[in-house]
Design a protein around this motif. Structure first.
Motif, PDB file in Angstrom:
ATOM      1  N   LEU A   1     -15.353  -2.420  -2.162  1.00 38.00           N
ATOM      2  CA  LEU A   1     -14.610  -3.541  -2.739  1.00 38.00           C
ATOM      3  C   LEU A   1     -14.919  -4.818  -1.978  1.00 38.00           C
ATOM      4  O   LEU A   1     -15.079  -5.887  -2.557  1.00 38.00           O
ATOM      5  CB  LEU A   1     -13.103  -3.244  -2.719  1.00 38.00           C
ATOM      6  CG  LEU A   1     -12.631  -2.299  -3.822  1.00 38.00           C
ATOM      7  CD1 LEU A   1     -11.267  -1.729  -3.508  1.00 38.00           C
ATOM      8  CD2 LEU A   1     -12.584  -3.021  -5.163  1.00 38.00           C
TER       9      LEU A   1
ATOM     10  N   HIS B   1       0.828  -1.205   0.000  1.00 38.21           N
ATOM     11  CA  HIS B   1       0.000   0.000   0.000  1.00 38.21           C
ATOM     12  C   HIS B   1       0.865   1.259   0.000  1.00 38.21           C
ATOM     13  O   HIS B   1       0.519   2.247  -0.634  1.00 38.21           O
ATOM     14  CB  HIS B   1      -0.946  -0.020   1.200  1.00 38.21           C
ATOM     15  CG  HIS B   1      -2.098  -0.963   1.009  1.00 38.21           C
ATOM     16  ND1 HIS B   1      -3.064  -1.168   1.952  1.00 38.21           N
ATOM     17  CD2 HIS B   1      -2.425  -1.749  -0.036  1.00 38.21           C
ATOM     18  CE1 HIS B   1      -3.942  -2.051   1.496  1.00 38.21           C
ATOM     19  NE2 HIS B   1      -3.569  -2.413   0.295  1.00 38.21           N
TER      20      HIS B   1
ATOM     21  N   SER C   1     -12.890   1.008   0.001  1.00 34.71           N
ATOM     22  CA  SER C   1     -12.444  -0.274   0.528  1.00 34.71           C
ATOM     23  C   SER C   1     -13.635  -1.118   0.955  1.00 34.71           C
ATOM     24  O   SER C   1     -13.662  -2.329   0.756  1.00 34.71           O
ATOM     25  CB  SER C   1     -11.454  -0.073   1.673  1.00 34.71           C
ATOM     26  OG  SER C   1     -12.067   0.621   2.721  1.00 34.71           O
TER      27      SER C   1
ATOM     28  N   ARG D   1      -6.458   4.959  -3.937  1.00 32.57           N
ATOM     29  CA  ARG D   1      -7.789   5.191  -3.387  1.00 32.57           C
ATOM     30  C   ARG D   1      -8.807   4.331  -4.126  1.00 32.57           C
ATOM     31  O   ARG D   1      -9.656   3.694  -3.522  1.00 32.57           O
ATOM     32  CB  ARG D   1      -8.140   6.676  -3.488  1.00 32.57           C
ATOM     33  CG  ARG D   1      -9.341   7.059  -2.639  1.00 32.57           C
ATOM     34  CD  ARG D   1      -9.498   8.567  -2.550  1.00 32.57           C
ATOM     35  NE  ARG D   1      -8.350   9.204  -1.942  1.00 32.57           N
ATOM     36  CZ  ARG D   1      -7.609  10.116  -2.554  1.00 32.57           C
ATOM     37  NH1 ARG D   1      -7.912  10.518  -3.759  1.00 32.57           N
ATOM     38  NH2 ARG D   1      -6.580  10.649  -1.936  1.00 32.57           N
ATOM     39  N   LEU D   2      -8.683   4.307  -5.457  1.00 30.49           N
ATOM     40  CA  LEU D   2      -9.580   3.504  -6.292  1.00 30.49           C
ATOM     41  C   LEU D   2      -9.512   2.031  -5.893  1.00 30.49           C
ATOM     42  O   LEU D   2     -10.503   1.313  -5.954  1.00 30.49           O
ATOM     43  CB  LEU D   2      -9.171   3.663  -7.760  1.00 30.49           C
ATOM     44  CG  LEU D   2     -10.017   2.945  -8.793  1.00 30.49           C
ATOM     45  CD1 LEU D   2     -11.288   3.729  -9.037  1.00 30.49           C
ATOM     46  CD2 LEU D   2      -9.253   2.796 -10.091  1.00 30.49           C
ATOM     47  N   CYS D   3      -8.327   1.587  -5.505  1.00 30.78           N
ATOM     48  CA  CYS D   3      -8.144   0.177  -5.165  1.00 30.78           C
ATOM     49  C   CYS D   3      -8.476  -0.098  -3.706  1.00 30.78           C
ATOM     50  O   CYS D   3      -8.114  -1.146  -3.170  1.00 30.78           O
ATOM     51  CB  CYS D   3      -6.721  -0.269  -5.464  1.00 30.78           C
ATOM     52  SG  CYS D   3      -6.393  -0.337  -7.216  1.00 30.78           S
ATOM     53  N   GLY D   4      -9.086   0.855  -3.039  1.00 20.88           N
ATOM     54  CA  GLY D   4      -9.551   0.600  -1.688  1.00 20.88           C
ATOM     55  C   GLY D   4      -8.486   0.749  -0.618  1.00 20.88           C
ATOM     56  O   GLY D   4      -8.706   0.326   0.515  1.00 20.88           O
TER      57      GLY D   4
ATOM     58  N   ALA E   1       1.881   1.697  -3.451  1.00 24.80           N
ATOM     59  CA  ALA E   1       0.742   2.112  -4.276  1.00 24.80           C
ATOM     60  C   ALA E   1       0.475   3.606  -4.120  1.00 24.80           C
ATOM     61  O   ALA E   1       0.268   4.318  -5.102  1.00 24.80           O
ATOM     62  CB  ALA E   1      -0.500   1.310  -3.903  1.00 24.80           C
TER      63      ALA E   1
ATOM     64  N   SER F   1       3.165   5.549  -5.857  1.00 23.52           N
ATOM     65  CA  SER F   1       3.126   5.415  -7.312  1.00 23.52           C
ATOM     66  C   SER F   1       1.996   6.239  -7.895  1.00 23.52           C
ATOM     67  O   SER F   1       2.177   6.946  -8.879  1.00 23.52           O
ATOM     68  CB  SER F   1       2.964   3.945  -7.674  1.00 23.52           C
ATOM     69  OG  SER F   1       2.872   3.799  -9.064  1.00 23.52           O
ATOM     70  N   ASN F   2       0.816   6.129  -7.307  1.00 23.90           N
ATOM     71  CA  ASN F   2      -0.320   6.909  -7.791  1.00 23.90           C
ATOM     72  C   ASN F   2      -1.405   6.904  -6.716  1.00 23.90           C
ATOM     73  O   ASN F   2      -2.103   5.910  -6.532  1.00 23.90           O
ATOM     74  CB  ASN F   2      -0.850   6.307  -9.095  1.00 23.90           C
ATOM     75  CG  ASN F   2      -1.901   7.175  -9.725  1.00 23.90           C
ATOM     76  OD1 ASN F   2      -2.539   7.984  -9.064  1.00 23.90           O
ATOM     77  ND2 ASN F   2      -2.088   7.012 -11.021  1.00 23.90           N
TER      78      ASN F   2
ATOM     79  N   MET G   1      -1.208   2.150 -11.732  1.00 23.53           N
ATOM     80  CA  MET G   1       0.063   2.649 -11.205  1.00 23.53           C
ATOM     81  C   MET G   1       1.087   2.394 -12.308  1.00 23.53           C
ATOM     82  O   MET G   1       1.569   1.283 -12.462  1.00 23.53           O
ATOM     83  CB  MET G   1       0.441   1.893  -9.944  1.00 23.53           C
ATOM     84  CG  MET G   1      -0.562   2.052  -8.834  1.00 23.53           C
ATOM     85  SD  MET G   1      -0.117   1.023  -7.423  1.00 23.53           S
ATOM     86  CE  MET G   1      -0.934  -0.491  -7.842  1.00 23.53           C
TER      87      MET G   1
ATOM     88  N   ALA H   1      -4.238   8.378  -6.532  1.00 25.96           N
ATOM     89  CA  ALA H   1      -5.625   8.214  -7.005  1.00 25.96           C
ATOM     90  C   ALA H   1      -5.929   6.738  -7.237  1.00 25.96           C
ATOM     91  O   ALA H   1      -7.005   6.246  -6.896  1.00 25.96           O
ATOM     92  CB  ALA H   1      -5.826   9.007  -8.297  1.00 25.96           C
ATOM     93  N   THR H   2      -4.976   6.025  -7.814  1.00 26.98           N
ATOM     94  CA  THR H   2      -5.182   4.593  -8.041  1.00 26.98           C
ATOM     95  C   THR H   2      -5.312   3.871  -6.715  1.00 26.98           C
ATOM     96  O   THR H   2      -6.146   2.982  -6.554  1.00 26.98           O
ATOM     97  CB  THR H   2      -4.003   4.001  -8.819  1.00 26.98           C
ATOM     98  OG1 THR H   2      -3.709   4.846  -9.904  1.00 26.98           O
ATOM     99  CG2 THR H   2      -4.328   2.614  -9.324  1.00 26.98           C
TER     100      THR H   2
ATOM    101  N   THR I   1      -6.122  -4.966  -5.403  1.00 24.58           N
ATOM    102  CA  THR I   1      -7.277  -4.876  -4.509  1.00 24.58           C
ATOM    103  C   THR I   1      -7.476  -6.152  -3.707  1.00 24.58           C
ATOM    104  O   THR I   1      -8.294  -6.193  -2.805  1.00 24.58           O
ATOM    105  CB  THR I   1      -8.580  -4.610  -5.292  1.00 24.58           C
ATOM    106  OG1 THR I   1      -8.744  -5.660  -6.247  1.00 24.58           O
ATOM    107  CG2 THR I   1      -8.527  -3.286  -6.003  1.00 24.58           C
TER     108      THR I   1
ATOM    109  N   GLU J   1      -5.585   7.759 -13.004  1.00 22.73           N
ATOM    110  CA  GLU J   1      -6.210   7.151 -11.844  1.00 22.73           C
ATOM    111  C   GLU J   1      -6.240   5.634 -11.911  1.00 22.73           C
ATOM    112  O   GLU J   1      -6.054   4.956 -10.908  1.00 22.73           O
ATOM    113  CB  GLU J   1      -7.649   7.669 -11.689  1.00 22.73           C
ATOM    114  CG  GLU J   1      -8.328   7.105 -10.466  1.00 22.73           C
ATOM    115  CD  GLU J   1      -9.682   7.736 -10.229  1.00 22.73           C
ATOM    116  OE1 GLU J   1      -9.959   8.140  -9.107  1.00 22.73           O
ATOM    117  OE2 GLU J   1     -10.469   7.812 -11.205  1.00 22.73           O
TER     118      GLU J   1
ATOM    119  N   ARG K   1      -6.721   2.566   2.275  1.00 21.36           N
ATOM    120  CA  ARG K   1      -7.091   3.680   3.145  1.00 21.36           C
ATOM    121  C   ARG K   1      -5.896   4.620   3.206  1.00 21.36           C
ATOM    122  O   ARG K   1      -5.014   4.513   4.057  1.00 21.36           O
ATOM    123  CB  ARG K   1      -7.484   3.154   4.515  1.00 21.36           C
ATOM    124  CG  ARG K   1      -8.807   2.378   4.417  1.00 21.36           C
ATOM    125  CD  ARG K   1      -9.388   2.106   5.749  1.00 21.36           C
ATOM    126  NE  ARG K   1      -8.603   1.121   6.469  1.00 21.36           N
ATOM    127  CZ  ARG K   1      -8.694   0.914   7.780  1.00 21.36           C
ATOM    128  NH1 ARG K   1      -9.504   1.623   8.499  1.00 21.36           N
ATOM    129  NH2 ARG K   1      -7.964  -0.019   8.353  1.00 21.36           N
TER     130      ARG K   1
END
Lengths: 326, 501
Positions: free
Chosen positions: B326, A196, B323, A208-211, A199, A202-203, B343, A205-206, B355, B340, A213
């Protein structure tokens, strides 16, 4: 296919190792310096000198990989030495003192992280602020003078060089740093928390998109890093036997340099624990070796500055070559 | 008559990769020429050679009968060849006016000549019939369509005789696309030649005079666009028979999975209600900025919700986080792959498994070997063209990147998939694969919301379609009741049957 991957890994690891070899090689070329640099006792000294920067670099690697920065490390280390010395002065046992200094670092890290995550402010600015606050508080607590640690004897073993002319035995602090590096590299590479951090760097926004926290992870990152900075402070105090509120100035820059020489990117998302440890070693060898030549202090500073730029420039070049080949 | 532009036997290699193996292209003056090909066919390499960013290894370029070898983009622009890239290249904080003259600021002795600047900018915008765009505001406050006009105005300032447009409509809505076509026709009347690169063949047919098809770095066909058979062109592009662009996998809607009741965000959306069932594909059409993306983000917990309810299964949980969503089995595919969705400097494996680490970890410790095995599995199943799972994703083509982004939802085993523009900017082959995949997922009982600006794909893939207009979503109606005209009419607020709450 597999060959090129192995090659890429080797190249990635090779950067900082190559730097270390080149620096050592330069000192080996100079017959005046060679005998004093290349001795078991001196290597032990180098390792001891590396420990404080290396342990700080462990924490800083997490922060830089997450895309952040911490400028308050030098002040935090000085603050740690003062707090430690004061606690010893007040009669706390060395073990309790050690624990409290580390916790104190973690708490300050949590405050940094909390402000960065909670207020969504830039780490550069927040930690620039806490850099001043901590330095001032350290001076205030210390009454603007060096605090002599009345009883460091049972903490001394951490940094004490027994038998200074031989390489072995190494002081406990060196082994501690190695063990922590191992722990952190597993944490960063093999756990979800570590992924995490990558992540987010690296990005975001991604992430956050991937859950992920994001804010919570940032808070944890700065807190863990703060504990390491606290430990650096503790080791600094045991090494010097005193709490110095004006010490460790711009230590954060040495630590950041070590992390960056180790291959991390200040944009986040890239970096490794072992790279940072090697980077810290490169800095220590440079300082140690240059210190034994007869060149002036000013020249040393210039050379170290050039080495940092060179190391990072080479790394950038290597990465772009790699990309073109892939 | 001498053609405006003639390229013959152009070759270009990067290391061992032969990007162009012999491309020929001829464009007459005042002609709109479609350059068609899958991603990786060599279109962008060719255009970069033409606009001076690369130099050809061999072959000849003639520009108005004279040999032509642009040294760099600035040189090409000075000679009269301008390029408009797919990713707009404006400086977001500078004003419209400053952007249009950027790099060519009219000056006197080094001082900016503001009067002349304003005059030439006004003239350029007037040519595009876009005088309504304000000159002083920063371009990041314009819509994408307006930004594109600004970009075209910038190109026009150099009085180009050849204008290259790379995927100009990929982020435009139908209405904005019409406006752009009007602009293109006006430029053609003025004698400007346009090389028009697009994946949208229907659009090419409407706006272009002739076409050239590239495949694997070679010219495989050219001819008259108006009379061309699109299926034939697709066969030429892909080099194999595409059974059908929109394959139908039979699927049957089951019990409701997701229910949205009068959902509103802080500015958008204003009111969204829909029911999504197992094995159902709902399409959402609408203009860009109508609130489609914001709707998906609000459902997913990325944007905050001010009113309404989101019910998943039997649980009502409106204010939530990605989260938690998901964990409930909801997955969102971002419309913005580069900023977005992915990565970019991380590996395929990391992006695929981001995820859900459960299947690749033991006691919280991730195993790189298992992660790679899982990634290799998805790479194979989704037909991703990549070297190995540890390759960084930035090295892949757009279509393959998108497959990885979709693959993340599959690895997560999401049962509700919110897909925001899943086929934007990717080649026909990858598009067809994504359409087939969506159909297969529905057949497995997954529920899908499919947001798109490209109406043929909505009509081809979805079971029902709802239209978003100014933040309000119409009721979903079976796809058989819609055609492109009706969707556009609803999207601009002229639909007759708008049952919006």
């Amino acid at each position: 296919m597999n060959g090129s991957r192995l090659w890429q890994r080797l190249l990635n690891a090779a950067g900082p190792i190559l730097g270390l070899v080149v620096v050592l090689g330069l000192f080996a070329l100079n017959p005046d310096v060679r005998p004093s640099v290349f001795s078991g006792g001196n290597f032990k000294l180098i390792l001891v000198q590396t420990v404080i920067v290396a342990i700080g670099a462990l924490g800083m690697t997490l922060i830089i990989v997450s895309g952040g920065i911490d400028l308050s490390v030098g002040s935090l280390v000085a603050f740690g030495t003062v707090v430690g010395a004061k606690l010893l002065e007040a009669g706390y046992s060395p073990a309790v003192t050690g624990l409290l200094v580390i916790l104190c670092g973690a708490a300050i890290g949590a405050v940094n992280g909390g402000m960065i995550a909670g207020l969504r402010l830039l780490p550069f600015i927040i930690t620039l602020g806490t850099m001043g606050i901590l330095r001032g508080t350290a001076k205030w607590i210390a009454g603007n003078q060096v605090v002599h640690a009345s009883e460091t004897s049972s903490l001394m073993f951490l940094m004490e060089r027994k038998n200074p002319s031989e390489f072995l035995p190494l002081p406990a602090g060196v082994w501690l740093a190695l063990a922590l590096a191992l722990l952190m590299s597993v944490l960063l590479q093999r756990t979800v928390f570590g992924r995490h951090i990558f992540a987010i760097g690296s990005n975001e926004a991604t992430a956050r998109l991937c859950g992920v926290r994001v804010q919570w992870t940032k808070l944890c990152t700065y807190t863990v890093a703060g504990a390491f900075f606290g430990l650096s402070g503790l080791l600094q105090m045991t090494r010097l036997g005193e709490g110095d509120p004006t010490g460790a100035v711009s230590l954060e820059l040495d630590i950041i340099a070590a992390v960056v020489i180790g291959g991390a990117s200040l944009n986040g998302g890239v970096g490794s624990i072992w790279g940072s440890v090697l980077g810290a070693l490169v800095m220590a060898v440079l300082r140690n070796g240059l210190g034994q030549t007869d060149m002036g202090n000013y020249l040393q500073e210039i050379i170290i500055g050039c080495v940092i730029i060179l190391a990072v420039g080479l790394d950038k070049w290597r990465q772009s070559r790699l990309r073109a080949a892939g | 008559m001498i053609p405006r532009l003639r390229l013959q036997a152009i070759q270009k290699a990067f290391g061992a990769t032969r990007a162009l193996r012999g491309v020929s292209l001829e464009v007459a003056s005042g002609e709109v020429h479609a350059l068609i090909g899958e991603n990786g066919a060599g279109k962008s390499t060719l255009m970069k050679i033409l606009s001076g960013a690369y130099q050809a290894d061999s072959g000849t370029i003639e520009f108005e009968g004279q040999p032509f070898a642009p040294r760099n983009p600035h040189h090409a622009r000075k000679c009269g060849i301008a390029m408009i890239y797919q990713e707009l290249t404006l400086a977001p904080h500078l004003s419209v006016e400053e952007n249009i003259v950027l790099g060519d600021e009219p000056s006197k002795f080094g001082w900016l000549d503001t009067r002349q600047r304003q005059e030439s900018v006004r003239k350029a915008l007037a040519e595009l019939h876009s005088e309504s765009i304000p000159l002083e505001i920063p371009v990041n406050r314009l819509t994408i369509a307006q930004q594109q006009i600004v970009e075209i105005a910038r190109a026009l300032l150099g009085q180009p005789r050849v204008l290259i447009m790379d995927e100009p409509t990929s982020s435009l809505t139908s209405v904005d696309t019409e406006h752009l076509f009007a602009v293109i026709r006006r430029l053609r009347e003025r004698g400007v030649s346009i090389v028009y690169i697009s994946h949208f063949l229907e659009e090419c047919q409407r706006v272009c005079d002739r076409f050239t098809v590239l495949r694997d770095g070679e010219t495989v066909a050219n001819g008259d666009m108006k009379s061309a058979d699109l299926n034939q062109i697709i066969r030429l592009m892909v080099g194999r028979d595409m059974s059908e662009l929109y394959p139908k996998t039979p699927h049957q809607p089951g019990k409701p999975l997701l229910e949205v009741r009068s959902l509103a965000g802080h500015s958008k959306p204003r009111s969204v209600s829909l029911t999504l069932r197992e094995g159902e594909i709902i399409g959402i059409a609408g203009l860009i900025g109508s609130g489609r993306t914001e709707t998906l983000r609000a459902i997913f917990g990325l944007d905050s919700v001010s009113q309404g309810e989101v019910v998943i299964g039997n649980k009502t949980r409106t204010r939530t986080s990605p989260s938690r969503r998901l964990r409930e089995g909801v997955g969102l595919l971002s419309e913005n792959r580069k900023e977005e969705g992915l990565m970019l400097n991380r590996s395929l494996a990391d992006n695929l498994t981001a995820t859900r680490y459960g299947p690749v970890a033991t006691c919280g410790f991730i195993s790189a070997a298992r992660q790679n095995r899982a990634a290799r599995d998805w790479i194979q199943r989704l037909d991703v063209k990549a070297q190995h799972p540890e390759q960084r994703i930035v090295e892949l083509s757009g279509g393959n990147q998108q497959k990885i982004a979709v693959g993340r939802l599959l690895h997560h085993d999401a049962r509700i998939l919110l897909l925001d523009e899943p086929t934007r900017g990717i080649d026909v082959g990858s598009k067809a694969q994504i359409y087939r995949l969506i159909g297969e997922l529905a057949a497995q009982g997954k529920a899908i919301i499919f947001v798109s600006s490209y109406l043929p794909e909505l009509l081809g893939v979805c079971d029902t379609i709802a239209v978003m207009c100014r933040g309000v979503l119409s009721a979903a109606r079976p796809v058989a009741e819609w055609d492109e005209h009706a969707i556009i009419a609803s999207a601009i607020g002229r639909g007759e049957g708008d049952l919006a709450a």
